[in-house]
Structure formats: C-alpha cells, structure tokens
Motif scaffolding. Sequence first.
Motif, short mmCIF file in Angstrom:
data_model
loop_
_atom_site.label_atom_id
_atom_site.label_comp_id
_atom_site.label_asym_id
_atom_site.label_seq_id
_atom_site.Cartn_x
_atom_site.Cartn_y
_atom_site.Cartn_z
N THR A 152 0.74 -1.20 -0.10
CA THR A 152 0.08 0.04 0.11
C THR A 152 0.93 1.40 -0.06
OG1 THR A 152 -1.72 -1.12 1.34
CG2 THR A 152 -1.91 1.18 1.15
N GLU A 204 2.47 1.82 -3.29
CA GLU A 204 1.54 2.23 -4.18
C GLU A 204 1.30 3.66 -4.28
OE1 GLU A 204 -0.20 0.62 -6.41
OE2 GLU A 204 -1.64 2.08 -7.05
N MET A 205 1.82 4.19 -2.74
CA MET A 205 1.46 5.75 -2.74
C MET A 205 3.08 6.37 -3.11
SD MET A 205 -0.30 6.11 0.98
CE MET A 205 -0.11 4.80 1.62
N TYR A 225 -12.35 0.23 -4.77
CA TYR A 225 -10.91 0.93 -4.97
C TYR A 225 -10.04 0.14 -5.96
CZ TYR A 225 -6.31 1.61 -4.21
OH TYR A 225 -4.86 1.78 -4.31
N HIS A 234 -8.44 1.55 -9.29
CA HIS A 234 -7.22 1.23 -9.59
C HIS A 234 -6.90 0.70 -10.87
CE1 HIS A 234 -2.86 0.43 -8.55
NE2 HIS A 234 -3.15 -1.02 -9.11
N PRO A 251 1.00 6.52 -10.19
CA PRO A 251 0.90 5.97 -8.85
C PRO A 251 1.81 7.03 -7.89
CG PRO A 251 1.74 4.38 -10.37
CD PRO A 251 1.52 5.46 -11.07
N GLY A 252 1.37 7.31 -6.77
CA GLY A 252 2.28 7.93 -5.81
C GLY A 252 1.79 8.94 -5.14
N LEU A 253 0.69 9.56 -5.73
CA LEU A 253 0.27 10.74 -5.16
C LEU A 253 -1.42 10.66 -4.42
CD1 LEU A 253 1.51 13.12 -8.23
CD2 LEU A 253 2.37 12.87 -5.83
N THR A 254 -1.70 9.46 -4.52
CA THR A 254 -2.94 9.22 -3.87
C THR A 254 -3.06 8.37 -2.71
OG1 THR A 254 -3.41 7.62 -5.63
CG2 THR A 254 -4.26 9.48 -6.08
N ARG A 255 -3.73 8.27 -2.04
CA ARG A 255 -3.95 7.44 -0.69
C ARG A 255 -4.81 6.60 -0.93
NH1 ARG A 255 -6.36 7.81 3.82
NH2 ARG A 255 -6.48 10.07 4.35
N PRO A 256 -4.59 5.15 -0.97
CA PRO A 256 -5.43 4.08 -1.03
C PRO A 256 -6.75 4.32 -0.05
CG PRO A 256 -3.34 2.99 -1.52
CD PRO A 256 -3.44 4.73 -0.93
N GLY A 257 -7.89 3.84 -0.18
CA GLY A 257 -8.79 3.78 0.75
C GLY A 257 -8.89 2.53 1.79
N GLN A 258 -8.17 1.50 1.28
CA GLN A 258 -7.92 0.26 1.89
C GLN A 258 -6.58 -0.08 1.64
OE1 GLN A 258 -10.43 -1.82 3.03
NE2 GLN A 258 -12.03 -0.03 3.31
N LEU A 259 -6.21 -1.01 2.66
CA LEU A 259 -5.21 -1.52 2.43
C LEU A 259 -5.07 -2.58 1.37
CD1 LEU A 259 -3.67 -2.76 6.07
CD2 LEU A 259 -2.67 -1.02 4.65
N LEU A 260 -4.13 -2.58 0.41
CA LEU A 260 -3.95 -3.69 -0.74
C LEU A 260 -3.97 -5.00 -0.12
CD1 LEU A 260 -1.65 -1.92 -3.28
CD2 LEU A 260 -4.05 -1.52 -2.80
#
Lengths: 468, 434
Positions: free
Chosen positions: A226, A229-230, B47, B51, B84-93
């Motif tokens: 995760t 990914e960021m 999510y 993606h 990728p890299g500028l957003t924060r996922p809403g959930q753990l992958l």
Amino acid sequence: MKVNSPLEVYKFLPQTNCGDCGEATCMAFASHMIDRSLKLEDCPPLLEDKFRKKYLKLAELLAPEIREVMIGTGEHTVSVGGDDILYRHQLTFFNQPALAVDVWDTMSEDELVERIKFINEYKKFYVGRFLKLDMVAIRSTSGDPDKFKQAVTIAAGNTELPLILCSLDPKVLKSGLEVVADKKPMLYAATKDNWQDVADLVMEYDVPLVLFSPDDLDTLKSLAATFLEMGREDLVLDPGTNPQGKSLRESFENFLMIRRAGIREGQRDIAFPLLAVPMTAYLANDDPVSASYWETVLASVFTVRYGDIMIVHSIEPYALLPELHIRDTIYTDPRTPVKVDPKVYEVGSPDKDSPVFVTTNFALTYYTVESDLASSGIDCYLLATDTDGLGVEAAVAGGQMTGQKVSDEFKRLGFDFSEMTAHNTVILPGLAARLQGDMEDASGLKVKIRPPDSGRIAGWMQNHWPPE
Amino acid sequence: MAKNIKLSELGSLFNDMDVESLEGVTIEGDIELDMDIGGGLDPQLAYMLGHETAQIAQHLINISRLLGYPVDQLFGSMAQAAVPGLTRPGQLLPSKFEVNKIEEWKNPIQEVILGATSSDGGTRKSTITLGGENALPYYFDSPMPHRNHITMDVFDMPIGMAKAVKVNYEDVIESPAEWAKKVVNDFGADMVTIHLISTDPGIKDTSPREAAETVADVLQAVDVPIVIGGSGNPEKDPEVLEKAAEVAEGERVLLASASLNLDYERIAKAATDYGHVVLSWTQLEINAQKELNRKLMKQCNVKREDIVMDPTTAALGYGLDYAYTNMERIRLAGLIGDEELSFPMSSGTTNAWGAREAWMVGSPLKEDSDWGPREYRGPIWEIVTGLTLSLAGNDLFMMMHPGSVAVLKEITQSLHGSLERDAVDISDWVTAEV
C-alpha cells in the motif's frame, strides 16, 4: 542486483577503455560494479547525456535487492539495508545494523540530556577506529503530544544523531515531526490501525517510515504494498521481536522468511530493511541485569540474521560492548583481511635508546600492541611484519613469520639498527619466542622476548630495559 | 497472421526500443472496456476497480504519447493523476506473504551418538545425538532433530582462569572428579570435557598411564558422555589419547583431537579400536577440514558416524568473523551434498575468555568509554561467541562459565522451538515503562 556477471554490465558501458575510472578496461570496471567496490558514478562518460538510457538501465539492474534507506541528514546520516546476499561469504553485508538507543518522554530534562550525552559520546576502540552508537529512538510513553514535542525538542537540541520518533498515535508523531522534520527522522510506526493518518504524515513531511505488524506477515506485506502504491520507497519493516519461548522462534523465522523472499525470490514489495526491537527483553524480565543480558542475546541473534536497525534500552557497557563487536564481526568485509601496511611505525617520539618491537600486520594485533605501548607512554619503534594479516601465533606456526623474514623486513624497509639505535636489540613477541635463535643468526642483533600479552610490556620494561 | 496483444503488452513492447514516437500507425476497430458494476459496491472492490481503470488509462496515455499525440499538454494534471504515488488508497491492498523452502538442502548432516549406555556396552545413563540437520539451524525448511548440547571444561590440574570463571571452581580445582560432578549436578552440563593438560612435557609431563587414571575417575564420578582432550602437544597427545581411549573402552567418548599437525592415524586407530568418536580439528580452513576428514575416512577407515569436526573458534572481536563464516560455509556445503563436510560441529567456545574484553578490569586505552564490571562483561563474551556459531551450524559447545551455559542453553532451545515460555504482548512495547 539482477545481474551477476561483469559481461552483463559491460554491455551497458561506453566500452572505450578510456581509463577515467582508474581501471585499465571497461571490463575491469564492470567486475568492480559486480563486487560493489566501485559505483556507476565512477565512470564519467556514463554520466554524459548520450548514455543516459544505459545509465538508468544499469542503475536499475545494479540496485541492491534490499532497498537502501537513509535516515537523518548531514555527516551522521545512517544508511540501512542495501544487501544482495543471504550469507556473509557470498560477497559481504553492506551497511552495519544501526544501533538506536531509546529515550522516552516521561524522563526529566536532566535525565534526558544526560542519557543523550552518553549515547553521543560512547565509543570503543577497535582495529584503528572507534565503534559507536548511531541513533536515538524517542519513545512516547506518555501518549501526550505536547510532552513528546518537548522531549523531541530537547533530544534534537542535544544530538546530531538521526532520530526515530516512536508512537503508534499519529497525533503524537505529528507533534514530534513539527519540530524535527527537517532532520529526516524515521517514524515508528504505521500499523494496520493507524496507517492512513501516518500515510498523510509521511506524504506531508517526506520522511522514512517503519511498518509494524507483529506476527502477521500478510498484513506487513499489505502495508508495504500500500505504501509502495503511494510512491513511498523509504520503508523499514518490523515483523515483531518476541522476547522468549516459541514466539521468539517465530520472530526469528519471520526475519528469515522476509529476507529470503526479498533476496532469493526477488519479491520487491517485501524487500526492505528490517527493524528488530531487542528491548522487548525488558517486557519479559523484571531483573535489570537479566533483561540487559537477554537484550544483548536478542540483538546478537538479529544482527546475525538480518536485522538492519536495532532499538535497545540498556546502556550498560557489558551489553553495549558485545553488541558493537558482533555487528562489526558480521559486517566486516570478508573479501579483505583486516591488516595494516607493513612498515616500521613510530610510537611517541623514539630516539636511539628506544626499544624496537616486532608484531604482525594483522590489524587487531597491531592496534592492540600499538595502543598498549602508546597508552603506557613508551616511545619506541614498532615493526608490523607482513604476515598477510595473520596474528603472531598463526604466522609463526604457518611460517609467515620467521627470523629470516623479520630480519629481511627491517632491511627492506630501510631500518638500519646500527644507525637508528644505540643498542642493536630487537624485541620479539612472547608467542614468537621460538624464533629467538633463528632471528639472532639471521640478523646478528641481540634478541629479547617480551611477554605474550602486550598489556604487560610496561611492567616487563622495568626489569628488561635498557638492555645490559 | 494477426496476433492479439493486450494494451499493457503494447507498452512493454516498446520499452527497450528507444521509440520516441510512432508514425503512420492507426488503430482499427473499437477498444472495448467491459465492466459490469452492480449496485451496492464493496468499497474495497471499488478501490480495486478504480485502480485497474487508472492503470488502463495510464497505458492508453502512454500509447497516445508514443503515437505522437500531445497528451501532456492536453490532459495536464489529469495525466499526472494516473501516476501512482500521489493518492492514498482507501483500503490496505490485500496481500498474502509466501516464501519457498530451499530445495538444494538435500543432504542431511551425519548423526553421531556420543556416550554408551549399558545396553551398548558402556556405563553412561543416557547418550547424546549430534547432527541430523536438513537445514541451517532453527530454519523452517526442516525440523532440527536434535538440540545443541553443552560440554563443560574440567582440567586435570589447577589452571589460570579469568576471575569471573575461577570463583565457580575454587573448591574443586584440585579434583577433576569433583569438578566434573559440579558441572553436571550444579551447572547443568550435558557432557564433561576432561582436558589432560598436565601431560604436556612443558607443564608436568604426567605419564599417559596417570592421565588415564584421571579419565577413569571422571567416568566414575559422572554418568554423562565425556570428551577427552589432550594437552595440545603434538608429540605427546597420540600416546596420551591412546591410553585414555583404552581405559574408556566401550564408553563412546569424543577423542579430542585428530589434527593434521600430529599423528592423526594413531588417534583414529585408538578411536576405532576402543569404540570412540574422533574430533577432527583444523584451524579456520575449509580445505584443510575436507582433507583431514577425507584422510580419517579413507586412510584410517573411521566410519562416518564416528566423526565430529572442530573448525576452530576465535573469540568475539578476535577473529570470530573468520570462525563464523568458516562454519557457515562448511554447514552449507554439507547440506547441499559435500560428503566430506557433512558432519556435526563442535566449538571451543571457552576461547572467548582469551579476549581482553572478557577478563581485563578495564580498557587499557584512556579514550575508550568505561568497560563496566568484568563480572558481567566476561560471561556475555562467551555467550555471544557461542550463540553466533550456533547460528552458523555448530552443534556442541565446550564452555566454562555456568551463567554463560545457562543463557546459551536458553537461547538455543528457544530458537530450536523446544522451550515453553509465556507469550508476551509486544504490540505496545513503545509505551513500556522500563
């Protein structure tokens, strides 16, 4: 790294054999890229624009399997990780595990300052340099952001060592970051519960981060994936350090498995430096001596098997000394024996009446003898005989140190006893006593034998020097 | 013949080709994106789909760029957003950790039994088995069949010892038999090593017959398996060990040692004649170890189950790096099939007490920080030396300090997985008030 033969590297080099790197050929340079004794940047032509694509590709191919993470700024920056191998003899381990000693935010200001002063100044001489501590881990035991901020402020004002800010509460971490973000501290830690808020912090402040998932590697890998990914690459993993029993065995296995996945199987999303917390020994032992002993034991286990950062609590010398030595042991480069230049060294300001001692060029032997002589205030000459880095006992047994050889060595180095001394006497180590006759015959000098342990030379001198 | 490729493959096709733009290319037909998104979308699924879509968009953008279309100017920040890299996922992958075992470790380490009970013609109460490993120690690839064992040193005459060691033996230093009893009964030694150092011509030149009597006394005093060590004098040891082997006939002792610098054939013969195990000792050199083991097997007809190796222990800070790597290489070579190296290993861990840090009152160097009390410093030197080698593959430790023995047993058995201790909650270690 993804390549292991110089030929594969050679393909990407300018292939002009220009010699700008100091090597005769591009192929020789390529072999040094593989053993990591030279860097890409040592090839000036490769940095030119026309080679940019090759440079980038090569940088990717040569990147270590385990990412290298930098913590702190300036000369005290600590680099951790960067390894390519599982066993020391295969190449060498790079970047010694960083030893971080803890402080906590419920300490009084005086205690805190005193402890940090100790951490800054602690040192132990070993083969020509000093072993030292690397980092300060500040724990929030209060859980109070203001208290933490205060402790971080005091710590940062008293040390240049990189910091680890430790709390599982993002608000506490933030209050610490507000004070020291520009010093690039590492955050401890993001967990499955707090990771979103901690993610905001690392994005805002751009600092390295530890991911903590005790005894759960699926979640640890999820966290890593995760954060990757960021776009966060400067991650360190803590799979948990259980202090005793079968759960300790499981922690040990977790370290093995993660490192094997990263290096042997090339699993990039788990190929990060590992953090161990030997101070969990204090959760399992009430008696402080037992706890610090066990902490040393845990630190040793995880130094040998893949810990890249250790957080420890004990500052007792009996705990710190072996911790510093074991990491040096495991991380000394096995490709180069530890030796000093064979020559006649001057200790203090020797003159014609000063004694002339002999030892070997094994660095440990040489520096031990040299420091004993210097600290006893003995002005003298000291020959480090070329024994290929063997100690006295082994060199005498193996024939690397003979009377003839020592005698020749003085001649080769231009040390003429009749000119340099008024006594024509040489002093051999106690462990080389059996070379006495041989040495007398070979050199024509008077030969004396000192005690085997150089720590006793000062006492020995009282009865044996000057020679009659 | 037409070939179907995916969009993502199109991008990677161009990766290594230095293609700046494509000219005269048209894409025929429709690009279909099938997505069946029902109601009540699970956030994690949403999510993941988001993606996926972003990745497809990224591929399309890359292709457009290759086709010479001014994507960056046109989409501006929108194209950036797909990176990728500028957003924060809403959930753990979601992710599952897996790792393979090491297949190359196919060759088990030789099992060697020390000691003999009455049913085997000896008088020991029980025996000890070394070896049998199919993996590096404590590795999950294969269970470690036997834990490590500790044999404690006993000398046949008073010797110089570090103060922290000596205080434990002052009452028994004149009697090897009492000394042996003490290490077994009070300090938990699995075995006893009797060192016949007084036989050295430069020390007391005790006769082999007298030395053999000492061995008999020790065998009488304890019922654990024993190790018999000479004085280290290469001229005298063969004779001493022959006599000792004779008096210990049937007890299956470990005879220490056969080495390349003495008449190892005599040691080997004494072991085979009287039913003992040979300690094959070399000095930090893997090829010498192979050579000696080969000679013992081929030239002296010592059976595989009668060999233990000692590749030499250098102390922490005094060459442990060499000892550690040497042992690890030997064990790895044995596991992948080197039959000349697949024997259990023994370590003279006591060597740790030769290190200055273990015994000196303080640092001789004024620049050093305080070394602290040596009573605590010494034992940990022996522990860390042994522990490091245990991780490299060592099976049997020769040790001296009772505290070191206790701690080394605790850690090696913890790593072995055979020690029951309460689990401790480490999830909140950060706030611990210690």
